[in-house]
Design a protein around this motif. Structure first.
Motif, PDB file in Angstrom:
ATOM      1  N   UNK A  86       0.849  -1.193   0.000  1.00  0.00           N
ATOM      2  CA  UNK A  86       0.000   0.000   0.000  1.00  0.00           C
ATOM      3  C   UNK A  86       0.883   1.240   0.000  1.00  0.00           C
ATOM      4  N   UNK A  87       0.611   2.165  -0.908  1.00  0.00           N
ATOM      5  CA  UNK A  87       1.379   3.407  -0.987  1.00  0.00           C
ATOM      6  C   UNK A  87       0.747   4.491  -0.125  1.00  0.00           C
ATOM      7  N   UNK A 107       1.143  12.086  -7.538  1.00  0.00           N
ATOM      8  CA  UNK A 107       1.848  10.946  -8.107  1.00  0.00           C
ATOM      9  C   UNK A 107       2.538  11.364  -9.393  1.00  0.00           C
ATOM     10  N   UNK A 108       3.703  10.820  -9.637  1.00  0.00           N
ATOM     11  CA  UNK A 108       4.441  11.130 -10.852  1.00  0.00           C
ATOM     12  C   UNK A 108       5.880  10.727 -10.709  1.00  0.00           C
ATOM     13  N   UNK A 109       6.631  10.851 -11.765  1.00  0.00           N
ATOM     14  CA  UNK A 109       8.029  10.447 -11.741  1.00  0.00           C
ATOM     15  C   UNK A 109       8.867  11.456 -10.965  1.00  0.00           C
ATOM     16  N   UNK A 152      12.220  11.617  -0.436  1.00  0.00           N
ATOM     17  CA  UNK A 152      12.597  10.218  -0.209  1.00  0.00           C
ATOM     18  C   UNK A 152      11.514   9.406   0.479  1.00  0.00           C
ATOM     19  N   UNK A 153      10.432  10.043   0.910  1.00  0.00           N
ATOM     20  CA  UNK A 153       9.363   9.303   1.585  1.00  0.00           C
ATOM     21  C   UNK A 153       8.038  10.010   1.429  1.00  0.00           C
ATOM     22  N   UNK A 205       4.649  12.341  -2.694  1.00  0.00           N
ATOM     23  CA  UNK A 205       5.266  11.020  -2.794  1.00  0.00           C
ATOM     24  C   UNK A 205       6.561  11.120  -3.595  1.00  0.00           C
ATOM     25  N   UNK A 206       7.546  10.284  -3.300  1.00  0.00           N
ATOM     26  CA  UNK A 206       8.750  10.247  -4.132  1.00  0.00           C
ATOM     27  C   UNK A 206       8.436   9.604  -5.475  1.00  0.00           C
ATOM     28  N   UNK A 207       9.244   9.924  -6.475  1.00  0.00           N
ATOM     29  CA  UNK A 207       9.062   9.284  -7.772  1.00  0.00           C
ATOM     30  C   UNK A 207       9.277   7.786  -7.654  1.00  0.00           C
ATOM     31  N   UNK A 208       8.421   7.006  -8.272  1.00  0.00           N
ATOM     32  CA  UNK A 208       8.511   5.553  -8.198  1.00  0.00           C
ATOM     33  C   UNK A 208       9.431   5.045  -9.294  1.00  0.00           C
TER      34      UNK A 208
END
Length: 364
Positions: A116-117, A214-216, A251-252, A267-270
């Protein structure tokens, strides 16, 4: 017995609590022992950041029994969760229980386990830069993620100040998704550092709302967070000149509160986004493909040159390519270990045949 109706949850709306949606989950919890309801704002290696309505931010650890029960169910604590916290005799805070989330955005980790993100979000803001970060295939992947969780999406094209033809890029995204009904509320092009961006996103920044960005890496999520919160809460960095990718300044995952009342989870880039879903859920996300496929001549049409195909030539080639790639991934994830071994063996055979043909052609 704890009376939920007698408890004042109104002050928790500033942390994004939707009592109507969460009431059944809250009623199922054990409120004894002076338990307090908090929202999980950060996840660290061995502790969690928490925020309640009437106390400063605090750190807490999760009871081993809670961690084990979640692990057994294939779940984990994530930013956005609502949890019950109690203090022991030494003044230490411990997480005793988690309210079942209304929704959860999750992916598969390298071992194939669900991760879970974020949880309990009202809107996913999909941030994509109008530089070399602009990739429609990645956007499709994120839309499958949000659609599978039942979370509406807002597409934000950042770095509009660096793009020579913003209107053409927006039109390209609209054309790519023109036949889809997959929960996209709007497509906005913004300069993430400009104050006007707050006005453009104002309809989604009301009290009690929770947004996740959300994103890179390098797409501009942290810059957008700082602008919407009107404070330098997140560190920002430059991107590489060759591909516009960021250096993972964030980073988190962390939850921040906006002045307007909404909560934002940056959120950090996945580095990788292995989707947590099957072929059936993928087809629901690509409803445009499913709708057109009903007009194909053959029921098992793969939309790869078959006669009478109603999808090819009608749908954007890039959109169809995304669907076929993600469909292969979903089918592979559903395969058993033996099936994967057999598929790998067949690929190796065809590889050797191909290499032999090349050598024969070269006369070696």
């Amino acid at each position: 017995m704890f009376n939920l109706e007698a408890h004042n949850f109104e002050n928790l709306r500033t942390l994004g609590l939707n009592f109507t949606q969460l009431r059944p989950a809250l009623a199922a919890l054990d409120w004894s022992g002076g338990a307090r309801l908090c929202r999980l704002t950060e996840v660290h290696r061995d502790s969690f950041g928490l925020q309640s309505a009437d106390a400063p931010p605090q750190q807490a650890r999760a009871l081993p029994a809670l961690t084990q029960s979640l692990h057994a169910a294939g779940e984990n604590l994530s930013v956005g969760d609502w949890v019950l916290v109690r203090q022991n005799d030494f003044g230490e805070s411990w997480i005793h229980a988690r309210a079942a989330p209304v929704n959860s955005l999750s992916r598969r980790d390298p071992e194939g386990r669900r991760q879970a993100l974020v949880s309990n979000v009202d809107l996913a803001v999909l941030v994509m830069g109008l530089d070399r970060d602009f990739k429609l295939a990645r956007l499709d992947r994120y839309l499958v993620l949000t659609h599978s969780a039942g979370v509406p999406a807002l597409i934000v094209l950042s770095k509009a100040d660096l793009c020579p033809d913003v209107a053409a890029r927006v039109a390209e995204v609209r054309a790519h998704l023109s036949r889809s009904h997959g929960g996209v509320l709007d497509i906005l092009a913004v300069d993430g550092s400009a104050a006007s961006t707050r006005s453009m996103l104002q309809p989604w920044l009301g009290l009690g709302q929770t947004l996740v960005l959300l994103g890179s890496s390098g797409a501009g999520k942290s810059t957008l967070t700082n602008t919407l919160c009107q404070a330098p809460l997140q560190a920002v960095g430059s991107v590489r000149a060759d591909d516009s990718r960021g250096r993972h300044t964030t980073t988190g995952r962390s939850l921040k509160r906006c002045l307007g009342g909404a909560c934002i989870i940056d959120t950090p880039g996945l580095r990788s986004l292995a989707l947590d879903g099957d072929v059936a859920s993928l087809k629901l996300a690509f409803d445009d493909v499913s709708e057109l496929a009903s007009g194909c001549k053959f029921r098992n049409c793969a939309h790869q040159g078959e006669p009478g195909c109603a999808v090819q030539g009608t749908l954007s080639p890039a959109r169809l390519k995304s669907f076929q790639k993600l469909q292969r991934e979903a089918a592979r994830d559903q395969m058993s270990y033996l099936d994967k071994r057999e598929q790998l063996a067949v690929r190796k055979i065809w590889g050797r045949i191909g290499n032999a043909a090349v050598r024969a052609k070269r006369g070696s």
